[in-house]
Design a protein around this motif. Structure first.
Motif, PDB file in Angstrom:
ATOM      1  N   VAL A 102       0.833  -1.211   0.000  1.00 54.33           N
ATOM      2  CA  VAL A 102       0.000   0.000   0.000  1.00 54.33           C
ATOM      3  C   VAL A 102       0.862   1.254   0.000  1.00 54.33           C
ATOM      4  CG1 VAL A 102      -1.653   1.357   1.348  1.00 54.33           C
ATOM      5  CG2 VAL A 102      -1.977  -1.110   1.082  1.00 54.33           C
ATOM      6  N   LEU A 103       1.917   1.269   0.809  1.00 50.27           N
ATOM      7  CA  LEU A 103       2.807   2.429   0.869  1.00 50.27           C
ATOM      8  C   LEU A 103       3.531   2.647  -0.457  1.00 50.27           C
ATOM      9  CD1 LEU A 103       4.322   2.010   4.450  1.00 50.27           C
ATOM     10  CD2 LEU A 103       2.612   3.674   3.693  1.00 50.27           C
ATOM     11  N   LEU A 104       3.904   1.556  -1.126  1.00 54.23           N
ATOM     12  CA  LEU A 104       4.550   1.672  -2.428  1.00 54.23           C
ATOM     13  C   LEU A 104       3.576   2.180  -3.487  1.00 54.23           C
ATOM     14  CD1 LEU A 104       6.722  -1.596  -2.476  1.00 54.23           C
ATOM     15  CD2 LEU A 104       7.572   0.758  -2.387  1.00 54.23           C
ATOM     16  N   MET A 105       2.330   1.711  -3.425  1.00 53.65           N
ATOM     17  CA  MET A 105       1.327   2.126  -4.411  1.00 53.65           C
ATOM     18  C   MET A 105       1.024   3.617  -4.323  1.00 53.65           C
ATOM     19  SD  MET A 105      -1.403  -1.029  -4.340  1.00 53.65           S
ATOM     20  CE  MET A 105      -2.573  -0.077  -5.307  1.00 53.65           C
ATOM     21  N   PHE A 106       1.002   4.152  -3.113  1.00 49.88           N
ATOM     22  CA  PHE A 106       0.673   5.569  -2.921  1.00 49.88           C
ATOM     23  C   PHE A 106       1.910   6.468  -2.951  1.00 49.88           C
ATOM     24  CE2 PHE A 106      -3.173   3.576  -1.326  1.00 49.88           C
ATOM     25  CZ  PHE A 106      -4.166   4.414  -1.835  1.00 49.88           C
ATOM     26  N   GLY A 107       3.056   5.912  -3.268  1.00 50.63           N
ATOM     27  CA  GLY A 107       4.259   6.707  -3.427  1.00 50.63           C
ATOM     28  C   GLY A 107       4.912   7.153  -2.145  1.00 50.63           C
ATOM     29  N   SER A 108       4.484   6.597  -1.020  1.00 52.21           N
ATOM     30  CA  SER A 108       5.096   6.977   0.254  1.00 52.21           C
ATOM     31  C   SER A 108       6.492   6.410   0.394  1.00 52.21           C
ATOM     32  CB  SER A 108       4.226   6.485   1.427  1.00 52.21           C
ATOM     33  OG  SER A 108       2.935   7.057   1.349  1.00 52.21           O
ATOM     34  N   LEU A 109       6.759   5.305  -0.313  1.00 57.97           N
ATOM     35  CA  LEU A 109       8.074   4.675  -0.264  1.00 57.97           C
ATOM     36  C   LEU A 109       8.531   4.366  -1.684  1.00 57.97           C
ATOM     37  CD1 LEU A 109       7.514   2.148   2.676  1.00 57.97           C
ATOM     38  CD2 LEU A 109       8.768   4.295   2.793  1.00 57.97           C
ATOM     39  N   GLU A 110       9.807   4.155  -1.847  1.00 59.98           N
ATOM     40  CA  GLU A 110      10.368   3.830  -3.156  1.00 59.98           C
ATOM     41  C   GLU A 110      11.215   2.575  -3.060  1.00 59.98           C
ATOM     42  OE1 GLU A 110      12.570   7.198  -4.436  1.00 59.98           O
ATOM     43  OE2 GLU A 110      10.794   8.447  -4.818  1.00 59.98           O
ATOM     44  N   GLY A 111      11.547   2.027  -4.243  1.00 55.66           N
ATOM     45  CA  GLY A 111      12.405   0.846  -4.287  1.00 55.66           C
ATOM     46  C   GLY A 111      11.747  -0.363  -3.650  1.00 55.66           C
ATOM     47  N   TRP A 112      12.453  -0.964  -2.666  1.00 53.01           N
ATOM     48  CA  TRP A 112      11.913  -2.115  -1.951  1.00 53.01           C
ATOM     49  C   TRP A 112      10.961  -1.721  -0.834  1.00 53.01           C
ATOM     50  CZ3 TRP A 112      12.597  -6.746  -4.006  1.00 53.01           C
ATOM     51  CH2 TRP A 112      13.701  -6.968  -4.823  1.00 53.01           C
ATOM     52  N   GLY A 113      10.821  -0.436  -0.591  1.00 58.31           N
ATOM     53  CA  GLY A 113       9.951   0.015   0.490  1.00 58.31           C
ATOM     54  C   GLY A 113      10.493  -0.389   1.840  1.00 58.31           C
ATOM     55  N   LEU A 114       9.637  -0.971   2.671  1.00 55.80           N
ATOM     56  CA  LEU A 114      10.051  -1.421   3.997  1.00 55.80           C
ATOM     57  C   LEU A 114      10.969  -2.633   3.941  1.00 55.80           C
ATOM     58  CD1 LEU A 114       6.617  -1.109   5.855  1.00 55.80           C
ATOM     59  CD2 LEU A 114       8.548   0.480   5.947  1.00 55.80           C
ATOM     60  N   ARG A 115      11.110  -3.215   2.757  1.00 51.68           N
ATOM     61  CA  ARG A 115      11.909  -4.422   2.615  1.00 51.68           C
ATOM     62  C   ARG A 115      13.308  -4.129   2.085  1.00 51.68           C
ATOM     63  NH1 ARG A 115       8.745  -9.836   1.533  1.00 51.68           N
ATOM     64  NH2 ARG A 115      10.760 -10.435   2.386  1.00 51.68           N
ATOM     65  N   GLY A 116      13.710  -2.900   2.111  1.00 50.32           N
ATOM     66  CA  GLY A 116      15.040  -2.539   1.679  1.00 50.32           C
ATOM     67  C   GLY A 116      16.039  -2.544   2.822  1.00 50.32           C
ATOM     68  N   GLY A 117      17.323  -2.645   2.485  1.00 48.28           N
ATOM     69  CA  GLY A 117      18.382  -2.553   3.487  1.00 48.28           C
ATOM     70  C   GLY A 117      18.400  -3.714   4.458  1.00 48.28           C
ATOM     71  N   THR A 118      18.913  -3.420   5.645  1.00 47.09           N
ATOM     72  CA  THR A 118      19.050  -4.453   6.672  1.00 47.09           C
ATOM     73  C   THR A 118      17.705  -5.002   7.114  1.00 47.09           C
ATOM     74  OG1 THR A 118      21.073  -3.373   7.474  1.00 47.09           O
ATOM     75  CG2 THR A 118      20.022  -4.966   8.934  1.00 47.09           C
ATOM     76  N   MET A 119      16.724  -4.115   7.261  1.00 48.79           N
ATOM     77  CA  MET A 119      15.396  -4.560   7.674  1.00 48.79           C
ATOM     78  C   MET A 119      14.796  -5.521   6.651  1.00 48.79           C
ATOM     79  SD  MET A 119      12.036  -2.289   8.610  1.00 48.79           S
ATOM     80  CE  MET A 119      10.519  -3.087   9.162  1.00 48.79           C
ATOM     81  N   GLY A 120      14.996  -5.236   5.379  1.00 51.40           N
ATOM     82  CA  GLY A 120      14.473  -6.108   4.334  1.00 51.40           C
ATOM     83  C   GLY A 120      15.109  -7.479   4.375  1.00 51.40           C
ATOM     84  N   ILE A 121      16.410  -7.510   4.653  1.00 49.84           N
ATOM     85  CA  ILE A 121      17.106  -8.796   4.748  1.00 49.84           C
ATOM     86  C   ILE A 121      16.559  -9.612   5.910  1.00 49.84           C
ATOM     87  CG2 ILE A 121      19.330  -9.895   5.173  1.00 49.84           C
ATOM     88  CD1 ILE A 121      20.643  -7.525   3.741  1.00 49.84           C
ATOM     89  N   VAL A 122      16.357  -8.957   7.041  1.00 56.29           N
ATOM     90  CA  VAL A 122      15.820  -9.648   8.219  1.00 56.29           C
ATOM     91  C   VAL A 122      14.417 -10.179   7.937  1.00 56.29           C
ATOM     92  CG1 VAL A 122      15.074  -9.359  10.612  1.00 56.29           C
ATOM     93  CG2 VAL A 122      17.230  -8.338   9.846  1.00 56.29           C
ATOM     94  N   ILE A 123      13.571  -9.351   7.320  1.00 57.83           N
ATOM     95  CA  ILE A 123      12.205  -9.773   7.004  1.00 57.83           C
ATOM     96  C   ILE A 123      12.215 -10.946   6.039  1.00 57.83           C
ATOM     97  CG2 ILE A 123      10.048  -9.090   5.909  1.00 57.83           C
ATOM     98  CD1 ILE A 123      10.430  -7.940   8.680  1.00 57.83           C
ATOM     99  N   SER A 124      13.103 -10.921   5.057  1.00 50.29           N
ATOM    100  CA  SER A 124      13.191 -12.014   4.094  1.00 50.29           C
ATOM    101  C   SER A 124      13.631 -13.315   4.774  1.00 50.29           C
ATOM    102  CB  SER A 124      14.173 -11.655   2.979  1.00 50.29           C
ATOM    103  OG  SER A 124      13.669 -10.604   2.180  1.00 50.29           O
ATOM    104  N   LEU A 125      14.567 -13.206   5.698  1.00 47.52           N
ATOM    105  CA  LEU A 125      15.002 -14.398   6.431  1.00 47.52           C
ATOM    106  C   LEU A 125      13.865 -14.962   7.283  1.00 47.52           C
ATOM    107  CD1 LEU A 125      18.592 -13.307   7.555  1.00 47.52           C
ATOM    108  CD2 LEU A 125      17.993 -15.029   5.834  1.00 47.52           C
ATOM    109  N   VAL A 126      13.074 -14.084   7.889  1.00 49.12           N
ATOM    110  CA  VAL A 126      11.912 -14.529   8.660  1.00 49.12           C
ATOM    111  C   VAL A 126      10.918 -15.230   7.747  1.00 49.12           C
ATOM    112  CG1 VAL A 126       9.901 -13.747   9.980  1.00 49.12           C
ATOM    113  CG2 VAL A 126      12.157 -12.781  10.460  1.00 49.12           C
ATOM    114  N   ALA A 127      10.686 -14.656   6.556  1.00 44.28           N
ATOM    115  CA  ALA A 127       9.747 -15.246   5.597  1.00 44.28           C
ATOM    116  C   ALA A 127      10.231 -16.620   5.136  1.00 44.28           C
ATOM    117  CB  ALA A 127       9.568 -14.318   4.406  1.00 44.28           C
TER     118      ALA A 127
END
Length: 279
Positions: free
Chosen positions: A197-222
């Motif tokens: 939703v945040l990516l669709m409304f332009g509030s975030l770019e690129g990977w959004g909340l899944r970018g950087g270190t946080m994105g790596i952690v979330i991906s490992l959890v997934a």
């Protein structure tokens, strides 16, 4: 269970213990020297027993019951079809991945909530997902070198590891295990929806909340959640086999495993892409 493919089919649920009746004693037979005790009758009974023991073991075609061999054959066939379609889409028409994504979503929902498995619909789902994965993988390969082969190897290794852990008994599907997985998947789903939703409304770019270190952690959890879901799938299949489910549910079991494996592959693909973009 968290996988609707298994949770919506009674064949894969906990078998109900049926011990309500009382065992009746067999009717008394006559003396061996009486009416049934002739040498001819005894010889006939012995011959019948010999024939029964000499007969080959009953196969799936004879019993019409679910077996592990059924599930392995069906799953292997669907995976082979998925790979062939994905490779063809990657080479010939990667832009068809959008059509595959939409068709796969619709067919996936239909198959997941069907009480009776449909081999045709499951096969069509596999073709649609092959188109989706082939086109998506081709796109990732253009921007993130090595992401696709790394995701394939990691998916195979995780599947093998989850199967070994389950067969060894070191990881068991307990109520606590199921509850933890369910909470984790709900949390992950809410996080993913928020990110979209945040990516669709332009509030975030690129990977959004899944970018950087946080994105790596979330991906490992997934990835961890997907691996746990595989173990749940193995347990569901084991229940179905032990409960003597009809052989036709091998299609449902293969479909359920395919759904989880596709999810696992996508998570690994995203993880390696994020790692590649952060270099």
């Amino acid at each position: 269970m968290t996988n609707p493919v298994f949770s919506n089919n009674e064949a894969f649920r906990d078998p109900v213990q049926r011990r309500g009746g009382t065992k009746t004693s067999p009717a008394p037979t006559s003396s061996p020297y009486g009416q049934m005790g002739t040498a001819g009758a005894v010889g006939a009974d012995a011959a019948s027993l010999d024939a029964m023991y000499a007969a080959p073991s009953a196969t799936t075609a004879d019993t019409k019951r679910l077996t592990y061999d059924d599930v392995i054959i069906k799953t292997g066939g669907l995976l082979a079809l998925l790979v062939v379609v994905a490779a063809a889409t990657w080479t010939l028409a990667p832009q068809l991945y959008i059509i595959g994504a939409i068709a796969g979503l619709v067919l996936g929902l239909v198959n997941a909530f069907k009480r009776e498995p449909s081999p045709l619909l499951i096969t069509l789902y596999t073709v649609a997902q092959g188109m989706f994965l082939g086109g998506l993988s081709a796109s990732y390969a253009q921007f993130y070198e090595g992401a696709v082969p790394s995701a394939i190897v990691a998916t195979i290794a995780t599947f093998a590891g989850a199967l070994l852990l389950f067969k060894s008994g070191k990881v068991r599907v307990t109520p606590k295990f199921t509850k933890f997985l369910l909470i984790g998947m709900v949390g992950y789903l809410l996080f993913s929806l928020t990110n979209v939703v945040l990516l669709m409304f332009g509030s975030l770019e690129g990977w959004g909340l899944r970018g950087g270190t946080m994105g790596i952690v979330i991906s490992l959890v997934a990835v961890g959640l997907a691996a746990m879901s595989l173990i749940m799938d193995f347990d569901s299949i084991k229940r179905g086999v032990e409960a003597g489910a009809p052989a036709k549910f091998a299609w449902a079991a293969a479909f359920g495993l395919l759904v989880t494996l596709i999810w696992l592959y996508l998570e690994f693909l995203r993880l390696f892409a994020i790692l590649g973009s952060s270099d």
